[in-house]
Enzyme design. Sequence first.
Site, mmCIF file in Angstrom:
data_model
loop_
_atom_site.group_PDB
_atom_site.id
_atom_site.type_symbol
_atom_site.label_atom_id
_atom_site.label_comp_id
_atom_site.label_asym_id
_atom_site.label_seq_id
_atom_site.Cartn_x
_atom_site.Cartn_y
_atom_site.Cartn_z
ATOM 1 C CB SER A 156 9.354 -5.927 -42.026
ATOM 2 O OG SER A 156 8.829 -5.839 -40.719
ATOM 3 C CE LYS A 199 8.242 -9.956 -40.026
ATOM 4 N NZ LYS A 199 8.855 -9.005 -40.989
#
Length: 796
Positions: free
Chosen positions: A650, A693
Site C-alpha cells: 500500500s 489510515k
Amino acid sequence: MTSHLKLPIESLKLTIDLNGIELAEVPRLDNGILGQPRAQSALEFGVAMKNPGYNIFVMGETGLGRLTMIMNHLEKVVQLQSAPSSYAYVDNFDNSREPIALELPAEYGQVFSKDIETFLDDLLTTFPSAFESPTYQQKKSAIERQFGQNYNAAIDIVDKKAQTLSIALFKESESITFAPIRNDKSLNEEQFQQLPQAERDIFHKHVEELEEYLSEVLLDLPQWRRTMIDKIKQLDSDTISLAVDPIFAQLNEKYQNIDDVITYLAEIRKHVTLTIADYLMPGRTTDPRELATKRSALTELYAPNIIVDNKVESGAPIIYEPHPIYQNLFGRIEYVSDQGTLITHYQKICAGSLHKANGGYLILDAEKLLTYPSVWEGLKRALQSGRIEIDSPYSEFGINTITLKPEVIPLNVKVILVGSRDIYYLLEEMDDEFNEMFRILADFDSYIPRNQESIQGFALLMLKHAKDSGSKSLTRAAIKSLIEHSCRLSENQHHFSAHIKDSLDIIAEANLFCQQAHQVEIDKVHVEQALSAREYRNGRLSQAILEEMLEGTILIDTAGEAIGKINGLTVLEIGGSSFGAPARITTTVYPGSRGIVDIEREAELGQAIHSKGVMILTGYLGHSYAQQFPLAISASIAIEQSYGYIDGDSASLAELCCLISALTRTPIIQGFAVTGSVNQYGEVQAVGGINEKIEGYFRLCKARGLTGEHAAIIPLANKRNLMLKQEVIDAVAEGLFAVYAVGSVNETLELLTGQYAGEADDEGMYPENSINFKAISRLKEISDMTSEDDKEEAEG
C-alpha cells in the site's frame, strides 16, 4: 486542475435510510444466521446426508456465528430423530480383562442399574436366611445322618469282632482306640502294664488285626463323605435356585426384548451360586460393616457401569467437546494403585465425547483437535471402522498396569469440525483422507451484502438480542448507528460485517451507558459512547505515537514542501487492536546502474509483498520513461523510523511519487498523505485499512491545527470503503480537511506537486516542463553518463 478528484461529503460515509423498515415487532428469526445462505444450505445438506463420509467442516473466522448456526439447526433436527441406544459395561465372568458392552434402549440404562441394585438387595435379604429355614436344616440333617449311620455301622462291625477277642473299642470324635477287657471291664494303661508280657503281646497282635480290619471296613468312607458333600451342595443349589429363580423370572420378563440384558442375566444366574457360597453362607458375621463390605463386593461383581444413557425426549444427542484430548474424546480407563501396581476393573471405564454423541452429532474445534497428540488419527480410525475402542494410555509407555480391553461399541456419529480457512486448506493438502471423510464444506462469508432484506434482518436481530439479553430497547437512531459501524468493520459501504457478535457486544456496552444516564431506551449517543470508550481503552499506543510525532521524536511534516520526502499512510496492528498512523518515506537518486534499492528489504525488515511493490516501481519507470534508452538508475527508498517488519504494497504509490520527486527535483506538498498500490502501467489499486489510515493522519493534523491545506490521497477504487468518523466529515464540511481519490500516478503527482504531470503523445514524448518530461530528461542524462563511464572503462 485537480478539483474533480476531491470527494464530496456524501462519499465519505454511508448514510442509512431506515424508511420502509418495519421494526414494530420482533419476530423469531428461523432462517439461521443472518447473511449466510451458502453456509446454511451446506450445513443442512450435510446433516441430512446419512451416508458415511458426509461429515462437515464449518469454515470461517471466529465471531461469525458458526456455533450458533450449528446449534440452532441441530436443535430443530434432533427433535425429529429418535434417541439412540444407551450403553453399559459389565464384567466378563470368563475373562475379567475383557468387559462386555451391553446395548439398551434409550433411558433403560439407569432403570437396569436400579433393577440390579434391587437384585443385590434381595440377595442380601434372602441369604443366608434361606439356609436357616427348618426345611433346609431337616434335609441337611438327614444327609449328615445318613453319613453318620454308614460310619457307625462300620464301627459296630469292628466292635463286635473286637469283643470276640476280649477287646473294647472306644470312639472319640474321629479317632478310634482299643483297650483289653478283663472281668467284663476295660483296663486302663496302668492295669495293662501289670499284665504278663505274653498277654500284652497277644493284645498288640489283636489290635493290629483290628486296625487292619477297621481300614477294610472304612474303605468306602471317603466316598461316603463325597456323597454327603455332593448332596449338601445339591441341596444348597436347590435352595438357592428356589430363592433366586423368582427374582430372575421377573427380570427376564421385564427385559425379554433386550437380547444383551437377557444374555447377561443368564451369565449372572450361572455365576451367582458361587457368589452366594463365597459370601452369603450361614455362620458368617452379621456385623453391619461386614454387610457393607459384602454389598460393595456384590456391586463390583454385578452392577452395570452405565457409560451413556440417552433420554427419549431429547432426541439425538448434540455434544460440543471444548477440550478434545484423547481421553475426553475416546473415553478412558481409571486406575488405582495397589502395592505399586496400577489395577482396574470394568467399573473404572469412563465414557468419552464419542460415546455421548453416538447416534447424534459431535462438534469439535479443528485447531484444538490437531493440537493434541494422536487425536486426529484416532478420530479418523474410529470414523473409518465405525466403532469406538477405548485404549489404555499407560500400557504404551511401559508403566506397570493391569489393563482392560473393553468390547468395542458400534459408532454412528456425524462429526462437525469448526475451524479457520488456514486449518481447512492445511488438512486438505496434508491429509489425503480428509476429503473422503469431510465431504461437506460450510463456508462462512466474512461480509453480508447490504440490501433492504439484510437491513431488515440486521435490525430485527439487534432488537431480538436486546430483548433476549435483558438490555433496554433500541431506538431507530441506535440501530442506524449499529448498521453504520458494521459497514465500517467490513470496510465497505455495500456490505455489513459478518462478525455480528461485535455488534451484539456493542449493545451490551451501550446498555451500560444508557443505565448510567437513566434513559429508558438505548439511543445513538449511547452507541457512540460505547464505541468511543472501546477506542479509548485500546488507544494507548496510538496516543503514544501521536505524542511522539507532536514532540518531534517521530519526524512527520504536515506543512511546507520537500524534495524526496512524502507522508505515507500505514496501519499498525498490535494485539487485538489496529490504528492508522502516517510514516515518512524518503528517496534518494544518484547516477549509476544499481537499480532501486529497498532499504527495508536489505535490512531484512521488508516482507515479500512490500518488496514486490518496490520492484514494480522499476517496471513503471522502464515502461513510462525508458523506451528510447536503457534504464540506468541508482536509488534508495526507505520508510523512516520503522523498526519492525513491514508488509503490504500500500506504500508503493507514495514511494513512486517520492522517487519521481527526487529524480526531477520537484518538491512535494507535505500537507498531503498518500496510500495506494500501483501497477507497472501507473494505475492506482485499492488497499486495506483505508478509514484507519485517513483518521490516523487526521488526528495528527488536528492536533497541530487544521489549516485547510491538509488532505489524504486514496485510490479511487477505495471510494466504496469509506466509513469515516463524524469528526473527519465535519472537518471536510468546514473546508479544513480533504480526501482525494486518484486513479493514476499522474493524478497523484499533480495533487502532490501542484504541477502538470503531462501525458505522452503517440511517440512517447511528454510536454516540455511537465513532471514526466523532467523525469525522462533526467533519466536520459543519467543513462548517457553511465554509457560514457562504461566506454572509458572499455578503452582503458
